[in-house]
Design a protein around this motif. Sequence first.
Motif, PDB file in Angstrom:
ATOM      1  N   ILE A 145       0.883  -1.161   0.000  1.00  0.00           N
ATOM      2  CA  ILE A 145       0.000   0.000   0.000  1.00  0.00           C
ATOM      3  C   ILE A 145       0.918   1.207   0.000  1.00  0.00           C
ATOM      4  O   ILE A 145       1.678   1.414   0.951  1.00  0.00           O
ATOM      5  CB  ILE A 145      -0.941   0.016   1.216  1.00  0.00           C
ATOM      6  CG1 ILE A 145      -1.814  -1.243   1.226  1.00  0.00           C
ATOM      7  CG2 ILE A 145      -1.811   1.279   1.191  1.00  0.00           C
ATOM      8  CD1 ILE A 145      -2.720  -1.372   2.434  1.00  0.00           C
ATOM      9  N   ASN A 146       0.877   1.946  -1.108  1.00  0.00           N
ATOM     10  CA  ASN A 146       1.773   3.099  -1.304  1.00  0.00           C
ATOM     11  C   ASN A 146       3.228   2.730  -1.031  1.00  0.00           C
ATOM     12  O   ASN A 146       3.978   3.488  -0.427  1.00  0.00           O
ATOM     13  CB  ASN A 146       1.348   4.289  -0.446  1.00  0.00           C
ATOM     14  CG  ASN A 146       0.070   4.925  -0.930  1.00  0.00           C
ATOM     15  OD1 ASN A 146      -0.482   4.538  -1.945  1.00  0.00           O
ATOM     16  ND2 ASN A 146      -0.424   5.898  -0.195  1.00  0.00           N
ATOM     17  N   GLY A 147       3.623   1.536  -1.456  1.00  0.00           N
ATOM     18  CA  GLY A 147       5.002   1.094  -1.340  1.00  0.00           C
ATOM     19  C   GLY A 147       5.348   0.355  -0.058  1.00  0.00           C
ATOM     20  O   GLY A 147       6.373  -0.300   0.018  1.00  0.00           O
ATOM     21  N   LYS A 148       4.505   0.434   0.957  1.00  0.00           N
ATOM     22  CA  LYS A 148       4.763  -0.297   2.206  1.00  0.00           C
ATOM     23  C   LYS A 148       4.320  -1.747   2.023  1.00  0.00           C
ATOM     24  O   LYS A 148       3.190  -2.014   1.617  1.00  0.00           O
ATOM     25  CB  LYS A 148       4.006   0.336   3.368  1.00  0.00           C
ATOM     26  CG  LYS A 148       4.230  -0.383   4.681  1.00  0.00           C
ATOM     27  CD  LYS A 148       3.441   0.210   5.821  1.00  0.00           C
ATOM     28  CE  LYS A 148       3.696  -0.611   7.091  1.00  0.00           C
ATOM     29  NZ  LYS A 148       2.821  -0.226   8.177  1.00  0.00           N
ATOM     30  N   VAL A 149       5.212  -2.676   2.354  1.00  0.00           N
ATOM     31  CA  VAL A 149       4.941  -4.100   2.147  1.00  0.00           C
ATOM     32  C   VAL A 149       4.199  -4.682   3.350  1.00  0.00           C
ATOM     33  O   VAL A 149       4.584  -4.470   4.499  1.00  0.00           O
ATOM     34  CB  VAL A 149       6.257  -4.883   1.909  1.00  0.00           C
ATOM     35  CG1 VAL A 149       5.986  -6.372   1.754  1.00  0.00           C
ATOM     36  CG2 VAL A 149       6.989  -4.335   0.690  1.00  0.00           C
ATOM     37  N   TYR A 150       3.156  -5.417   3.049  1.00  0.00           N
ATOM     38  CA  TYR A 150       2.397  -6.186   4.051  1.00  0.00           C
ATOM     39  C   TYR A 150       2.601  -7.652   3.712  1.00  0.00           C
ATOM     40  O   TYR A 150       2.289  -8.080   2.606  1.00  0.00           O
ATOM     41  CB  TYR A 150       0.907  -5.824   4.000  1.00  0.00           C
ATOM     42  CG  TYR A 150       0.615  -4.422   4.456  1.00  0.00           C
ATOM     43  CD1 TYR A 150       0.135  -4.168   5.729  1.00  0.00           C
ATOM     44  CD2 TYR A 150       0.836  -3.336   3.610  1.00  0.00           C
ATOM     45  CE1 TYR A 150      -0.127  -2.877   6.160  1.00  0.00           C
ATOM     46  CE2 TYR A 150       0.588  -2.039   4.033  1.00  0.00           C
ATOM     47  CZ  TYR A 150       0.103  -1.820   5.305  1.00  0.00           C
ATOM     48  OH  TYR A 150      -0.151  -0.540   5.719  1.00  0.00           O
ATOM     49  N   LYS A 151       3.147  -8.402   4.682  1.00  0.00           N
ATOM     50  CA  LYS A 151       3.494  -9.799   4.443  1.00  0.00           C
ATOM     51  C   LYS A 151       2.519 -10.727   5.155  1.00  0.00           C
ATOM     52  O   LYS A 151       1.874 -10.333   6.119  1.00  0.00           O
ATOM     53  CB  LYS A 151       4.923 -10.057   4.927  1.00  0.00           C
ATOM     54  CG  LYS A 151       5.952  -9.182   4.242  1.00  0.00           C
ATOM     55  CD  LYS A 151       7.303  -9.313   4.885  1.00  0.00           C
ATOM     56  CE  LYS A 151       8.265  -8.317   4.264  1.00  0.00           C
ATOM     57  NZ  LYS A 151       9.533  -8.259   4.958  1.00  0.00           N
ATOM     58  N   GLN A 152       2.469 -11.967   4.674  1.00  0.00           N
ATOM     59  CA  GLN A 152       1.592 -13.009   5.224  1.00  0.00           C
ATOM     60  C   GLN A 152       0.156 -12.504   5.377  1.00  0.00           C
ATOM     61  O   GLN A 152      -0.485 -12.703   6.402  1.00  0.00           O
ATOM     62  CB  GLN A 152       2.134 -13.531   6.553  1.00  0.00           C
ATOM     63  CG  GLN A 152       3.454 -14.236   6.392  1.00  0.00           C
ATOM     64  CD  GLN A 152       4.001 -14.765   7.703  1.00  0.00           C
ATOM     65  OE1 GLN A 152       3.906 -14.120   8.739  1.00  0.00           O
ATOM     66  NE2 GLN A 152       4.596 -15.953   7.646  1.00  0.00           N
ATOM     67  N   VAL A 153      -0.318 -11.849   4.340  1.00  0.00           N
ATOM     68  CA  VAL A 153      -1.675 -11.309   4.341  1.00  0.00           C
ATOM     69  C   VAL A 153      -2.645 -12.443   4.048  1.00  0.00           C
ATOM     70  O   VAL A 153      -2.395 -13.283   3.195  1.00  0.00           O
ATOM     71  CB  VAL A 153      -1.816 -10.207   3.262  1.00  0.00           C
ATOM     72  CG1 VAL A 153      -3.227  -9.663   3.214  1.00  0.00           C
ATOM     73  CG2 VAL A 153      -0.818  -9.095   3.504  1.00  0.00           C
ATOM     74  N   ASN A 154      -3.734 -12.461   4.780  1.00  0.00           N
ATOM     75  CA  ASN A 154      -4.803 -13.392   4.431  1.00  0.00           C
ATOM     76  C   ASN A 154      -6.082 -12.586   4.304  1.00  0.00           C
ATOM     77  O   ASN A 154      -6.173 -11.467   4.813  1.00  0.00           O
ATOM     78  CB  ASN A 154      -4.901 -14.554   5.442  1.00  0.00           C
ATOM     79  CG  ASN A 154      -5.394 -14.114   6.793  1.00  0.00           C
ATOM     80  OD1 ASN A 154      -6.467 -13.519   6.923  1.00  0.00           O
ATOM     81  ND2 ASN A 154      -4.625 -14.404   7.824  1.00  0.00           N
ATOM     82  N   PRO A 155      -7.072 -13.131   3.624  1.00  0.00           N
ATOM     83  CA  PRO A 155      -8.300 -12.372   3.385  1.00  0.00           C
ATOM     84  C   PRO A 155      -8.945 -11.822   4.657  1.00  0.00           C
ATOM     85  O   PRO A 155      -9.547 -10.748   4.627  1.00  0.00           O
ATOM     86  CB  PRO A 155      -9.213 -13.384   2.697  1.00  0.00           C
ATOM     87  CG  PRO A 155      -8.278 -14.339   2.035  1.00  0.00           C
ATOM     88  CD  PRO A 155      -7.095 -14.432   2.960  1.00  0.00           C
ATOM     89  N   ASN A 156      -8.803 -12.525   5.776  1.00  0.00           N
ATOM     90  CA  ASN A 156      -9.426 -12.075   7.019  1.00  0.00           C
ATOM     91  C   ASN A 156      -8.760 -10.822   7.604  1.00  0.00           C
ATOM     92  O   ASN A 156      -9.351 -10.162   8.452  1.00  0.00           O
ATOM     93  CB  ASN A 156      -9.410 -13.197   8.058  1.00  0.00           C
ATOM     94  CG  ASN A 156     -10.229 -14.381   7.584  1.00  0.00           C
ATOM     95  OD1 ASN A 156     -11.225 -14.225   6.889  1.00  0.00           O
ATOM     96  ND2 ASN A 156      -9.784 -15.571   7.936  1.00  0.00           N
ATOM     97  N   ARG A 157      -7.547 -10.493   7.173  1.00  0.00           N
ATOM     98  CA  ARG A 157      -6.845  -9.305   7.673  1.00  0.00           C
ATOM     99  C   ARG A 157      -7.146  -8.052   6.854  1.00  0.00           C
ATOM    100  O   ARG A 157      -6.799  -6.947   7.268  1.00  0.00           O
ATOM    101  CB  ARG A 157      -5.331  -9.536   7.653  1.00  0.00           C
ATOM    102  CG  ARG A 157      -4.854 -10.529   8.699  1.00  0.00           C
ATOM    103  CD  ARG A 157      -3.342 -10.669   8.712  1.00  0.00           C
ATOM    104  NE  ARG A 157      -2.669  -9.383   8.869  1.00  0.00           N
ATOM    105  CZ  ARG A 157      -1.432  -9.124   8.435  1.00  0.00           C
ATOM    106  NH1 ARG A 157      -0.729 -10.050   7.829  1.00  0.00           N
ATOM    107  NH2 ARG A 157      -0.886  -7.939   8.612  1.00  0.00           N
TER     108      ARG A 157
END
Length: 166
Positions: A145-157
């Motif tokens: 999101i705007n270059g910030k990485v979000y790891k181990q994302v799952n649909p519930n998050r």
Amino acid sequence: MLTEDQTCNVHMLTEEEKYNLLKNVIDDYDRKESNLIQILHMAQAIFGFLPAEVQSFIADEMELSVSKINSVLTFYSFFSTKPKGEYTISVCLGTACYVRGGKEVLNRLKDELGIDVGETTDDRKYSLTVMRCIGSCGLAPAMTINGKVYKQVNPNRIKRILGMLK
């Protein structure tokens, strides 16, 4: 050329002021076709995207065809003819992310935002794109999101992540 103050405050300019600023940019680049890419970059910085009206203005000012302007815009992926959201969300669909649920993350985002890939919400808050790899394969699925990485994302998050942006 644009001063630092002008580039930081273009969102506060009227449409007329934006077009005057763009005219100055075109003049600064001597209206040369060889400078078209730089002029388009500056135009996008001023307007946020390059709609048909801006393309026509550039074509008139530079004495080029609109099709010439549009062919350059569509060749380079950096340029956008549609407005972008305040937050650009990019879901990785590289092999590791795809296998570990990237497609499900993307589908949840589509549902939550009410838009498809390549679109922007009506309030211009969010734009949704996909990427092929962001280099976080070990912690897939990932998104930015705007270059910030979000790891181990799952649909519930997804709902919680979007809530942090408000």
